[in-house]
Design a protein around this motif. Structure first.
Motif: not given
Length: 378
Positions: A20, A93, A97, A229, A233, A242, A304, A308-310, A313
């Motif tokens: 990533p 992003a 997801r 995030k 997560d 997700k 985005s 990496n759509s993180h 990031g």
């Protein structure tokens, strides 16, 4: 022998844990190499051009500055321009997801910015009330627009790309009508300027004999990126979103409410786009240009993808794209290269970022072939 050489070349990005990070970095490197070739073809020095980009963005010092300006003021202007891009990219992003493509960020930005402008920007409210209220209106207006798209997707299976594009046009022309009929400035031909109390950027703040533009929304953007995030997560709802994005049928079979999570993801995405709108139209700018959708809503797709759509990031990819965008004017004046070259660089970044999945596939195949080769040799 050929496969062995290929494996050695891709070894730096072969570790799946770090892909990533490493794959976007490789994409950026390839993009700048391609941009350097383009600059060489027009007879200019690419290293000088890239250095001028950094100078224009406040990363490197210029030979001289105008009164009350310095490298610090240029850098703060960079952060001011970067703030709405971070929010907009987070909006894209979150939709990604959930397996959705929110191409309506520009329209959501415009609606949020317009409503906040007419409700708060012209109200004369005190700054301590006006600024938080602007943020609330941005979240609510953008969230309602995004939620509508999610509901249309769930209830009638209307493709979100189609609905967001149509809503972009509706927002663009309806708001243009109201601005030109009721809120137009006769000199600038844009909406009337908002009050300083409602603006999310402190303009021309005199500090140490420098006049700085301080973006109040920048720290909020960083905090929200971290919260997004954590949400995606570490929470059950984030996991469900997700799961829906990975495989809607499997998620439904597992008992996840696909419709609810589709609407929720687009509502969150729209709320983030709304924050991008208010930090753009009531922060970076202080008025709205009729019949124009902000390019940030479309640049955010590239940002985005690059991130990496993180969420973390995205902060770094927003910083990079903002440097290219903000430094282009100075690069043009110093290196004699047209500003459009900066758009070429961003386009190349988007192109090679979109190849990230292909890079992962090729790395995986080369690793398999290398394992087979070692087994044969042993």
């Amino acid at each position: 022998m050929k496969n062995n050489l290929s494996y050695r070349l891709i070894r730096p990005i072969s570790n799946e844990k770090w892909q990533p990070i490493t794959i976007p970095l490789v994409s950026i490197l390839i993009s700048f190499i391609a941009a350097a070739i383009v600059i060489l073809l027009i007879g200019k020095n690419p290293l000088q051009a890239f250095y001028n980009l950094l100078q224009g963005a406040g990363i490197m010092p210029k030979p001289s500055y105008a009164g009350y300006k310095s490298m610090l003021t240029d850098f703060l202007s960079l952060l001011n321009a970067m703030t709405p891009l971070v929010f907009a990219s987070l909006a894209v992003a979150v939709a990604f997801r959930a397996g959705l493509f929110n191409i309506g960020v520009s329209g959501q930005m415009l609606v949020s910015g317009f409503l906040a402008t007419i409700i708060v920007g012209y109200s004369g409210l005190d700054a301590f009330i006006a600024k938080p209220l602007v943020l609330v209106i941005g979240i609510v207006a953008g969230g309602l627009m995004g939620g509508l798209v999610g509901w249309l997707k769930y209830k009638f299976n209307i493709n979100e790309v189609v609905s967001t594009i149509m809503l972009n046009y509706i927002a663009q022309y309806v708001i243009s009508f109201f601005i030109q009929m009721y809120y137009v400035d006769p000199i600038s031909r844009q909406s009337k300027y908002i009050s300083d109390e409602a603006r999310l950027t402190l303009v021309n703040v005199d500090i140490a004999n420098l006049k700085m533009d301080i973006p109040l929304g920048f720290l909020l953007a960083i905090i929200i990126a971290i919260l997004i995030k954590f949400f995606l997560d570490k929470t059950v709802v984030g996991f469900e979103i997700k799961a829906v994005g990975s495989n809607r049928n499997a998620a439904k079979y597992a008992g996840i409410n696909v419709g609810r999570n589709t609407v929720l993801a687009m509502t969150i995405s729209g709320g983030l786009a709304g924050l991008a709108g208010v930090t753009y139209y009531l922060g970076y700018f202080a008025s709205i240009q009729p019949k124009v959708l902000s390019s940030i809503g479309f640049d955010s797709i590239a940002v985005s993808l690059l991130g990496n759509s993180h969420p973390i990031g995205i902060i770094f990819s927003s910083f990079l794209v903002s440097i290219i965008d903000q430094g282009s004017t100075y690069m043009s004046s110093q290196a004699g290269i047209r500003q459009e070259i900066s758009s070429v660089i961003i386009g190349l970044i988007l192109l090679f970022s979109a190849c990230g999945a292909y890079m992962k596939y090729k790395v995986s195949r080369l690793k398999e072939k290398e394992v087979e080769r070692k087994e044969i040799e042993s």
